[in-house]
Design an enzyme around this catalytic site. Structure first.
Site, PDB file in Angstrom:
ATOM      1  CB  THR A 251      12.644 -51.642  42.320  1.00 15.54           C
ATOM      2  OG1 THR A 251      11.512 -52.209  42.983  1.00 15.54           O
ATOM      3  CG2 THR A 251      13.849 -51.740  43.213  1.00 15.54           C
TER       4      THR A 251
ATOM      5  CB  VAL B  61      23.702 -59.603  33.013  1.00  9.94           C
ATOM      6  CG1 VAL B  61      24.425 -60.805  33.629  1.00  9.94           C
ATOM      7  CG2 VAL B  61      22.972 -60.012  31.742  1.00  9.94           C
TER       8      VAL B  61
ATOM      9  N   GLY C   6      22.848 -56.837  38.023  1.00 11.52           N
ATOM     10  CA  GLY C   6      22.626 -55.536  38.660  1.00 11.52           C
ATOM     11  C   GLY C   6      23.761 -54.556  38.467  1.00 11.52           C
TER      12      GLY C   6
ATOM     13  CB  ILE D  91      28.488 -56.824  38.437  1.00  7.90           C
ATOM     14  CG1 ILE D  91      28.206 -57.265  39.872  1.00  7.90           C
ATOM     15  CG2 ILE D  91      29.879 -57.247  37.995  1.00  7.90           C
ATOM     16  CD1 ILE D  91      28.234 -58.785  40.060  1.00  7.90           C
TER      17      ILE D  91
ATOM     18  CD  GLU E 224      12.965 -60.869  37.971  1.00  9.42           C
ATOM     19  OE1 GLU E 224      12.419 -60.457  36.952  1.00  9.42           O
ATOM     20  OE2 GLU E 224      13.914 -60.275  38.506  1.00  9.42           O
TER      21      GLU E 224
ATOM     22  CG  ASP F 298      16.265 -63.378  37.093  1.00  7.75           C
ATOM     23  OD1 ASP F 298      15.818 -62.424  36.435  1.00  7.75           O
ATOM     24  OD2 ASP F 298      17.286 -63.295  37.808  1.00  7.75           O
TER      25      ASP F 298
ATOM     26  CE  LYS G 133      19.378 -61.412  36.393  1.00 11.92           C
ATOM     27  NZ  LYS G 133      19.191 -61.584  37.838  1.00 11.92           N
TER      28      LYS G 133
END
Ligand code: HSE
Length: 429
Positions: free
Chosen positions: A13, A130, A132, A134, A188, A199, A203
């Protein structure tokens, strides 16, 4: 114009998104970087129909990329912590910069990997690890560098937020929403990492280390998932003026650093309470800037690729921001507060027999433990039920005291076990 040569390991992805964005925005990106950014080698077990790799060397063995003398920067997008760790270490030892979206790798092995990179004079960059798209690593490391950061709280798992939002807004079933998140490429490889908070914890650990100048402490963090959230608690929370969000919270408190991921009631009027779907947000409270909120897509192909490419641009520019946000020698171990010592307020849902004296017995247990009731809802029993739900919000108290009170309440024969307990945070600046 010189060229920075990039090798990409993993064409899933995020890997395919990275190829597509680098190709589509080549002129803008090189204009910003001051050098041309060229993908010269891709390592992937199989092709991805979502991206065109024509003109790029492709190897089935990803280690061919880290051994390619033509590659300046290795982009690790395979995930996991075994092969990925070997790959990153070999890349560093071969004198290559590394860009990774791998939060587990940094949270679990960053204390070994980052010093190795520093010793080899290369950078390991992890903006994409962390939240995506941002730029939160940049914000914490650079944007609020002047601040004594008091706390941060984030919705940092898109899949979990998507599930909670769809359950609340559309009454959809948990499993059904999770399957959709998997199909969209948000979840995930093992989706229990999303729903059980692992997850988000990876982060949070990264953000907390950069915010407070301490090593990554994944094993000391407290993690609780969303799989036990019941639709009725979502409804009662709304009645009380709250939303349930899965938050990662890091706070400097008297006894040490709080590091915790759990479902949390937050006031519905807060901006962050209205962050829905796969979107992420991090609220950060610094002593000078006050509260600042960072919002954006927390997962997805091109959103995460945006962060990967920002790191490549930083490397091309020769940015020398310390990887941990603090100068070498300024990162120090700090006590992580055990969850029993954390102080917060609580939402309790107690199922109790509908008979005289029940409420006063519960109130007296709470009072004996120094806990006061801030709000209370009691519903009528449905016709076929002998138990009624009693919903309470408490004042701020210590987790250990609350747990002792809950144990005492659960020991009443008129109370159905277990008592539902969800932490409450005001998130006030
Ligand atoms: N599974 C993660 C999420 C992907 O849903 O947020 C981005 O890290």
């Amino acid at each position: 114009m010189t060229t920075l040569k990039v090798g990409i390991c993993g064409l899933g992805t995020v890997g395919s998104g990275t190829v597509n964005v680098i190709r589509r925005n080549a002129a803008i990106i090189s204009g910003r970087a001051g050098v041309a950014i060229e993908i010269v080698h891709i390592g992937a077990r199989r092709d991805n129909p979502n991206c065109d790799v024509s003109g790029i060397k492709v190897s089935r063995d990803i280690f061919d990329v880290v051994r390619d003398s033509n590659v300046d920067v290795v982009v690790e997008l395979i995930g996991g912590t075994t092969v990925a760790k070997d790959l990153v270490i070999e890349a560093i030892n071969n004198g290559k910069h590394v860009v990774t979206a791998n939060k587990a790798l940094i949270a679990l092995h960053g204390n070994e990997i980052l010093p190795l990179a520093a010793a080899n004079g290369v950078t390991v960059a992890f903006e994409a690890a962390v939240a995506g798209g941002i730029p939160i690593i940049k914000a914490v490391r650079e944007g609020v560098a002047a601040n004594d950061i008091k706390w941060l709280a984030g919705i940092i798992n898109g899949t979990g937020n998507f599930i909670l939002s769809e359950m609340r807004d559309k009454g959809r079933a948990f499993a059904d929403v999770l399957a959709e998140a998997q199909a969209l490429g948000y979840a995930e490889a093992d989706p229990t990492f999303d729903v059980e908070g692992i997850d988000a914890c990876h982060k949070l650990v990264i953000l907390a280390s950069l915010a407070f100048g301490m090593p990554f402490r994944f094993n000391k963090a407290y993690t609780e998932g969303i799989s036990k959230i019941d639709a009725q608690d979502v409804t009662y929370a709304e009645e009380l003026g709250y939303r349930i969000k899965h938050l990662g919270i890091a706070r400097k408190s008297k006894g040490g650093i709080e590091l915790r991921v759990h479902p949390t009631l937050i006031p519905a009027k807060r901006l962050i309470a209205n962050v829905n779907g796969v979107m992420n947000a991090v609220l950060l409270n610094g002593d000078a800037a006050g509260p600042t909120l960072y919002y954006g897509a927390g997962a997805g192909s091109e959103a995460t690729a945006s962060a990967v490419i920002a790191d490549i641009v930083d490397i091309a520019r020769g940015n020398s921001i310390p990887m941990m946000g603090f100068a070498e020698g300024e990162v120090s171990s700090q006590r992580i507060l055990p969850i029993e010592e954390v102080e917060t307020s609580y939402y309790l849902r107690i199922s109790a027999e509908d008979k005289a004296g029940v409420l006063s017995e519960i109130a007296s247990v709470l009072s004996r433990h120094g806990i006061s009731i801030e709000a209370l809802i009691q519903k009528e029993a449905p016709d076929d039920e002998k138990h009624v739900p009693i919903i309470l919000l408490t004042n701020i108290t210590q987790e250990a005291k609350l747990m002792a009170a809950v144990e005492a309440i659960e020991s009443f024969e008129f109370v159905q076990r277990p008592v539902v307990r969800i932490r409450v945070e005001s998130l006030a600046g």
